[in-house]
Write an enzyme that holds these catalytic residues in place. Structure first.
Site, PDB file in Angstrom:
ATOM      1  CB  THR A  20      -0.937  -0.014   1.228  1.00 29.83           C
ATOM      2  OG1 THR A  20      -1.814  -1.127   1.086  1.00 29.83           O
ATOM      3  CG2 THR A  20      -1.767   1.251   1.320  1.00 29.83           C
ATOM      4  CB  SER A  66       2.615  -7.946   0.973  1.00 31.24           C
ATOM      5  OG  SER A  66       1.648  -7.781   1.962  1.00 31.24           O
ATOM      6  CB  THR A  99       0.733  -3.714   6.411  1.00 31.19           C
ATOM      7  OG1 THR A  99      -0.561  -3.698   5.795  1.00 31.19           O
ATOM      8  CG2 THR A  99       1.356  -2.337   6.357  1.00 31.19           C
ATOM      9  CG  ASP A 100      -2.444  -7.421   3.730  1.00 31.07           C
ATOM     10  OD1 ASP A 100      -2.838  -6.778   4.715  1.00 31.07           O
ATOM     11  OD2 ASP A 100      -3.009  -7.362   2.612  1.00 31.07           O
TER      12      ASP A 100
HETATM   13  N1  ASP Z   1      -2.736  -5.444   0.671  1.00 29.44           N
HETATM   14  C1  ASP Z   1      -1.667  -4.533   1.052  1.00 29.44           C
HETATM   15  C2  ASP Z   1      -0.363  -5.312   1.053  1.00 29.44           C
HETATM   16  O1  ASP Z   1      -0.083  -5.999   1.964  1.00 29.44           O
HETATM   17  C3  ASP Z   1      -1.928  -3.940   2.369  1.00 29.44           C
HETATM   18  C4  ASP Z   1      -0.898  -2.981   2.866  1.00 29.44           C
HETATM   19  O2  ASP Z   1       0.195  -2.844   2.358  1.00 29.44           O
HETATM   20  O3  ASP Z   1      -1.207  -2.304   3.876  1.00 29.44           O
HETATM   21  O4  ASP Z   1       0.363  -5.235   0.106  1.00 29.44           O
END
Ligand code: ASP
Length: 335
Positions: A20, A66, A99-100
């Site tokens: 993100t 991710s 973050t995932d």
């Molecule tokens: N779906 C995103 C990822 O993990 C969420 C994020 O980065 O906060 O790439």
């Protein structure tokens, strides 16, 4: 900036993988967005303040959400990170990551990298196009931590929203909040005016003290996780074993219990050589060996306080070295 000041800046490698923090939406208020579409150079350009902190050298490794991280990609990330950290002209490393699955990649590198230089993961909960995007401040803080000698030897760190976490016990705990990361043990410290202030360190081995390394490591042996729920049957365990899993993490109810209905299946899989690790789906608190299950008699392992996600990676690294249950249990007890 004078030439002398420019020369004195720490040299920080920035390895971008997507997420993100590299996301973009159609408008500044849209809820939906596409992750991983903004390049490393553009991420850096959005934070001109960094020029006063460090000489940051961006490199694009992946451009993914991710959710699409894999064991193979995590190992690729670890190998590139190791190469960069081995360079004399690199003083620290920042990894931008979704973050995932950040806690998984960060933990793998925490166990594998043979370097005492600072390594800091960061990301964002809002894409760069959002009102009040958090990525630029997170990147600024992550570089500030990676540029600090205080972050050396602390293992792999996650810096988000002003907090510094250890990769060993950090977990994503909120689907939407900026303060998404947490640990039952609390943060290692805070970022204050762009610099780290540490208050504690993890006592379990990592990086230079870890027995694990990239040397001779091919692929990670396949290990899966099955999360329990009331009424769970054996199908998921059987399917993982049939797909070739060499280990299964049983994300158990609170204290690590195993429903009676699963016992014949888990015993049969263990007899076939599949390692069974009991971890707690609560994500906190130590599980005791031979309490709530007869681990010694069954040949099962217990994950101590590790979350199912971290237990999966630890078991995979362990299985790359040995299939001996006692040696694997010692890894869970030690790391
Ligand atoms: N779906 C995103 C990822 O993990 C969420 C994020 O980065 O906060 O790439």
């Amino acid at each position: 900036m004078s030439a002398a000041a420019a020369r004195a800046r720490p040299r920080i490698a920035l390895l971008a993988t997507g997420g993100t923090i590299a996301g973009a939406a159609a408008s500044s208020t849209a809820g939906g967005y596409q992750a991983g579409v903004v390049g490393a150079g553009a991420l850096l350009a959005a934070v001109p303040e960094l020029a006063a902190v460090a000489d940051v050298r961006p490199e694009q490794l992946f451009a993914i959400d991710s959710k699409n991280m894999t064991d193979a990609r995590m190992l690729q990330l670890a190998r590139r990170a190791a190469e960069l950290l081995a360079q004399d002209d690199v003083d620290g490393l920042v990894v931008t990551h979704g973050t995932d699955t950040m806690e998984e990649s960060a933990y793998l590198l925490h166990l594998l990298l043979k370097s005492g230089k600072p390594v800091v993961f960061t990301g964002a909960m809002r894409p760069g196009t959002a009102i009040s995007a958090d990525g630029p401040a997170n990147l600024y803080q992550a570089v500030g931590v990676a540029a600090s000698p205080a972050a050396a030897g602390q293992g792999v760190l996650v810096v988000m929203n002003g907090s510094i976490w250890s990769a060993r016990d950090v977990a994503k705990q909120d689907a939407a909040a900026l303060q998404t990361f947490g640990s039952v043990y609390g943060p290692l410290g805070w970022v204050v005016e762009g610099r780290p202030r540490f208050y504690r360190a993890v006592s379990r081995p990592h990086t230079l003290q870890s027995v694990f390394s990239l040397e001779g490591l091919g692929e990670l042996p396949p290990v899966g996780i099955v999360s329990t729920y009331a009424g769970i049957g054996p199908a998921a365990y059987e399917a993982l074993a049939a797909a070739g899993a060499r280990g299964i993490v049983h994300a158990a109810f609170g204290g690590g219990t195993v429903p009676d209905e699963l016992l014949p299946t888990l015993r049969r899989l263990r007899a076939q050589g599949v390692h069974i690790v009991r971890a707690s789906r609560t994500g906190a608190g130590p599980l005791l060996r031979d309490a709530n299950a007869d681990d010694t008699a069954e040949g099962w392992l217990v994950a101590d306080d590790q979350s199912p996600l971290k237990a999966r990676l630890l078991l995979a690294l362990g299985l790359a070295r040995t299939a001996d249950a006692a040696a694997l249990q010692a890894m869970f007890d030690g790391y």
